[in-house]
Design a protein around this motif. Structure first.
Motif, PDB file in Angstrom:
ATOM      1  N   LEU A   1      -6.146   6.354  -2.859  1.00 38.47           N
ATOM      2  CA  LEU A   1      -6.741   7.829  -2.686  1.00 38.47           C
ATOM      3  C   LEU A   1      -6.998   7.992  -1.167  1.00 38.47           C
ATOM      4  O   LEU A   1      -6.363   9.133  -0.887  1.00 38.47           O
ATOM      5  CB  LEU A   1      -8.051   7.897  -3.565  1.00 38.47           C
ATOM      6  CG  LEU A   1      -8.762   9.280  -3.331  1.00 38.47           C
ATOM      7  CD1 LEU A   1      -7.829  10.493  -3.745  1.00 38.47           C
ATOM      8  CD2 LEU A   1      -9.932   9.271  -4.170  1.00 38.47           C
ATOM      9  N   ALA A   2      -7.688   7.179  -0.582  1.00 40.23           N
ATOM     10  CA  ALA A   2      -7.998   7.369   0.810  1.00 40.23           C
ATOM     11  C   ALA A   2      -6.465   7.425   1.681  1.00 40.23           C
ATOM     12  O   ALA A   2      -6.296   8.416   2.492  1.00 40.23           O
ATOM     13  CB  ALA A   2      -8.663   6.324   1.280  1.00 40.23           C
ATOM     14  N   ALA A   3      -5.736   6.606   1.260  1.00 41.34           N
ATOM     15  CA  ALA A   3      -4.349   6.613   2.037  1.00 41.34           C
ATOM     16  C   ALA A   3      -3.635   8.045   1.721  1.00 41.34           C
ATOM     17  O   ALA A   3      -2.851   8.323   2.584  1.00 41.34           O
ATOM     18  CB  ALA A   3      -3.597   5.435   1.713  1.00 41.34           C
ATOM     19  N   SER A   4      -3.846   8.268   0.448  1.00 40.63           N
ATOM     20  CA  SER A   4      -2.857   9.645   0.099  1.00 40.63           C
ATOM     21  C   SER A   4      -3.266  10.719   0.835  1.00 40.63           C
ATOM     22  O   SER A   4      -2.689  11.630   1.608  1.00 40.63           O
ATOM     23  CB  SER A   4      -3.098  10.033  -1.274  1.00 40.63           C
ATOM     24  OG  SER A   4      -2.291  11.192  -1.533  1.00 40.63           O
ATOM     25  N   ILE A   5      -4.789  10.777   0.898  1.00 45.15           N
ATOM     26  CA  ILE A   5      -5.368  12.002   1.459  1.00 45.15           C
ATOM     27  C   ILE A   5      -5.331  11.832   3.040  1.00 45.15           C
ATOM     28  O   ILE A   5      -4.846  13.042   3.851  1.00 45.15           O
ATOM     29  CB  ILE A   5      -6.792  11.951   1.395  1.00 45.15           C
ATOM     30  CG1 ILE A   5      -7.026  12.438  -0.197  1.00 45.15           C
ATOM     31  CG2 ILE A   5      -7.558  13.304   2.178  1.00 45.15           C
ATOM     32  CD1 ILE A   5      -8.479  12.198  -0.715  1.00 45.15           C
ATOM     33  N   VAL A   6      -5.382  10.833   3.753  1.00 42.07           N
ATOM     34  CA  VAL A   6      -5.206  10.614   4.974  1.00 42.07           C
ATOM     35  C   VAL A   6      -3.619  10.973   5.689  1.00 42.07           C
ATOM     36  O   VAL A   6      -3.481  11.529   6.740  1.00 42.07           O
ATOM     37  CB  VAL A   6      -5.690   9.326   5.708  1.00 42.07           C
ATOM     38  CG1 VAL A   6      -5.317   9.122   7.030  1.00 42.07           C
ATOM     39  CG2 VAL A   6      -7.182   8.930   5.599  1.00 42.07           C
ATOM     40  N   ALA A   7      -2.746  10.448   4.839  1.00 47.10           N
ATOM     41  CA  ALA A   7      -1.211  10.646   5.007  1.00 47.10           C
ATOM     42  C   ALA A   7      -1.074  12.111   4.968  1.00 47.10           C
ATOM     43  O   ALA A   7      -0.232  12.885   5.893  1.00 47.10           O
ATOM     44  CB  ALA A   7      -0.624   9.759   3.975  1.00 47.10           C
ATOM     45  N   GLU A   8      -1.663  12.734   4.017  1.00 52.46           N
ATOM     46  CA  GLU A   8      -1.527  14.208   4.103  1.00 52.46           C
ATOM     47  C   GLU A   8      -2.149  14.883   5.196  1.00 52.46           C
ATOM     48  O   GLU A   8      -1.347  16.100   5.559  1.00 52.46           O
ATOM     49  CB  GLU A   8      -2.147  14.656   2.673  1.00 52.46           C
ATOM     50  CG  GLU A   8      -1.976  16.119   2.404  1.00 52.46           C
ATOM     51  CD  GLU A   8      -0.509  16.802   2.110  1.00 52.46           C
ATOM     52  OE1 GLU A   8      -0.039  17.931   2.414  1.00 52.46           O
ATOM     53  OE2 GLU A   8       0.320  15.672   1.549  1.00 52.46           O
ATOM     54  N   TYR A   9      -3.203  14.790   5.732  1.00 53.39           N
ATOM     55  CA  TYR A   9      -3.819  15.237   6.645  1.00 53.39           C
ATOM     56  C   TYR A   9      -3.278  15.034   7.947  1.00 53.39           C
ATOM     57  O   TYR A   9      -2.712  16.136   8.718  1.00 53.39           O
ATOM     58  CB  TYR A   9      -5.601  14.857   6.770  1.00 53.39           C
ATOM     59  CG  TYR A   9      -5.851  15.446   8.151  1.00 53.39           C
ATOM     60  CD1 TYR A   9      -6.016  16.945   8.312  1.00 53.39           C
ATOM     61  CD2 TYR A   9      -6.116  14.604   8.992  1.00 53.39           C
ATOM     62  CE1 TYR A   9      -6.624  17.195   9.431  1.00 53.39           C
ATOM     63  CE2 TYR A   9      -6.843  14.988  10.273  1.00 53.39           C
ATOM     64  CZ  TYR A   9      -6.991  16.325  10.517  1.00 53.39           C
ATOM     65  OH  TYR A   9      -7.308  16.821  11.625  1.00 53.39           O
TER      66      TYR A   9
ATOM     67  N   GLY B   1       0.803  -1.244   0.020  1.00 50.84           N
ATOM     68  CA  GLY B   1      -0.153  -0.062  -0.018  1.00 50.84           C
ATOM     69  C   GLY B   1       1.027   1.151  -0.055  1.00 50.84           C
ATOM     70  O   GLY B   1       2.094   1.224   0.003  1.00 50.84           O
ATOM     71  N   HIS B   2      -0.022   2.307   0.045  1.00 48.91           N
ATOM     72  CA  HIS B   2       0.874   3.542   0.045  1.00 48.91           C
ATOM     73  C   HIS B   2       2.103   3.985   0.729  1.00 48.91           C
ATOM     74  O   HIS B   2       1.906   3.841   2.246  1.00 48.91           O
ATOM     75  CB  HIS B   2      -0.260   4.801   0.134  1.00 48.91           C
ATOM     76  CG  HIS B   2      -0.075   6.205   0.070  1.00 48.91           C
ATOM     77  ND1 HIS B   2       0.701   6.825   0.835  1.00 48.91           N
ATOM     78  CD2 HIS B   2      -0.160   6.905  -1.094  1.00 48.91           C
ATOM     79  CE1 HIS B   2       0.888   8.158   0.336  1.00 48.91           C
ATOM     80  NE2 HIS B   2       0.228   8.172  -0.683  1.00 48.91           N
ATOM     81  N   GLU B   3       2.978   4.236   0.383  1.00 51.09           N
ATOM     82  CA  GLU B   3       4.380   4.265   0.837  1.00 51.09           C
ATOM     83  C   GLU B   3       4.139   5.374   2.151  1.00 51.09           C
ATOM     84  O   GLU B   3       4.655   5.446   3.151  1.00 51.09           O
ATOM     85  CB  GLU B   3       5.408   4.476   0.213  1.00 51.09           C
ATOM     86  CG  GLU B   3       6.858   4.537   0.895  1.00 51.09           C
ATOM     87  CD  GLU B   3       7.996   4.572  -0.049  1.00 51.09           C
ATOM     88  OE1 GLU B   3       9.152   4.849   0.486  1.00 51.09           O
ATOM     89  OE2 GLU B   3       7.906   4.572  -1.310  1.00 51.09           O
ATOM     90  N   GLY B   4       3.812   6.577   1.673  1.00 52.96           N
ATOM     91  CA  GLY B   4       3.548   7.587   2.777  1.00 52.96           C
ATOM     92  C   GLY B   4       2.757   7.404   3.868  1.00 52.96           C
ATOM     93  O   GLY B   4       3.324   7.971   5.025  1.00 52.96           O
TER      94      GLY B   4
END
Length: 383
Positions: A249-257, A43-46
């Motif tokens: 998409l969910a992972a990217s946004i949550v990681a950013e927030y 999954g999303h590395e960030g």
């Protein structure tokens, strides 16, 4: 009015709408190319980096992103782990608390697992009962596939297992060479006191798997959780994954927030949730202190209430339904699906006004559901 204390979820009143919208804009602008590819088994590395930092900060031990796999909610991790560890030979046994999360219970039943539920006291799963059960199963030639436990703010009881009890359970897992699965999805929904370390932070025992979630500190609708384990078990669980990965998409946004301030977010949310817990405790003390006993959770989203043995649970359910009061019945959490004189109240999402107005309704229903007039307050929460 509907008084909904049935489902455990976060507080919509404090959802960071504007900040999350800004995070979504930045995340999509940055990660748009990732959205055109499959996320892969990890999954999303960030977000994995952020969750590794979350674990390292909380537990004081190094956790690396390559040992974390994101899942579509922690329930996917629960399912993947069970699917990976059972053998489907008619001898699949799992040890857990006598009362535990209904989603886990239904998953295990669907997989053909026989659950052995152990007694719970104010410190969580009984280590003495675990030792006796492990010896009995060993003698019968049916050792458990694994032990599943929620040691921190256990659902539904809200118990916090102290360090000494954790060390005792971990020592038993090692002695009997049993895999230990810890579900820590409520660990950061914390109000008061100190939290003991997770099992993996106490010992580098190779036969343990750790599960966690973003549903409880952020929002269940984003459907993000994760699991971690030593290399052999990590690969064994990943081999059961066939969904092409979690939601990028969910992972990217949550990681950013959350990358802007994970612990600040937790502190802000927990302050409000803790206030709801305090209000619920006050209302119960006013309206049911003579008849019931309940937990006073130091974290999590639930309160576990024991009502008198002379209360007819079916009549209580009917009375509450008729008056719009929703709760989770104790039987739903009992691994053998047996009735028990308990109910769970979820308070995280309930408006303060509904707590003030709803608890007197519950109190009246409990009194009307009694089958005798004798003094019947339970001696303690745990049997």
């Amino acid at each position: 009015m509907i008084y909904d204390f049935a489902v455990g979820r976060t507080n919509p009143e404090t959802f960071p709408t504007a900040a999350f919208q800004r995070a979504a804009h930045r995340a999509i602008e940055r990660d748009y190319a990732l959205l055109t590819a499959y996320p892969g088994e990890l999954g999303h590395e960030g977000l994995r980096r952020l969750m590794a930092q979350r674990e390292s900060d909380r537990e004081g031990v190094a956790v690396t992103p390559d040992r974390i796999a994101l899942t579509n909610g922690s329930m996917q991790a629960v399912t993947l782990v069970a699917d990976a560890l059972i053998e489907r030979d008619g001898k699949d046994i799992v040890i857990t608390e006598e009362f535990t999360y209904p989603g886990t219970i239904s998953t295990y039943r669907d997989l053909g697992i026989r659950m052995v539920g152990l007694p719970i006291d104010q410190h969580g799963m009984s280590a003495d009962a675990l030792e006796q059960t492990l010896m009995d199963l060993q003698i019968r030639g049916t050792p458990p596939r694994f032990i599943y436990t929620e040691a921190t703010y256990q659902n539904p009881t809200g118990t916090m297992m102290p360090r000494a009890r954790r060390e005792a359970i971990l020592a038993l897992a090692k002695r009997f060479n049993v895999i230990l699965v810890e579900d820590n999805c409520y660990g950061d929904v914390h109000y008061t006191g100190d939290k003991p370390p997770a099992f993996y932070a106490l010992d580098d025992y190779e036969n343990q798997i750790y599960l966690c979630s973003l549903s409880k500190i952020f929002a269940p609708g984003v459907r993000l959780g994760y699991f971690s384990a030593p290399p052999a078990l990590f690969r064994r669980v990943l081999n059961r994954r066939h969904d092409a990965g979690s939601n990028t998409l969910a992972a990217s946004i949550v990681a950013e927030y959350l990358g802007e301030g994970l612990w600040q977010h937790c502190a802000q949310q927990n302050a409000v949730l803790g206030g709801k817990r305090d209000l619920l405790l006050d209302m119960l003390g006013t309206h049911l202190a003579d008849l019931c006993c309940w937990s006073e959770p130091a974290g999590g989203l639930f309160l576990w209430l024991r009502f008198p043995d002379d209360v007819d649970p079916d009549k209580l359910q009917a009375l509450a339904d008729a008056r719009g009061f929703k709760y989770a019945r104790g039987r739903a959490f009992q691994v053998a699906n047996e009735d028990a004189p308990f109910l769970r109240l979820a308070f995280g999402h309930v408006p303060d006004a509904a707590i003030r107005e709803g608890i007197p309704v519950l109190a009246q229903c409990i009194r009307q559901a009694r089958t005798s007039n004798e003094r019947a307050k339970p001696a303690s929460l745990f049997r």
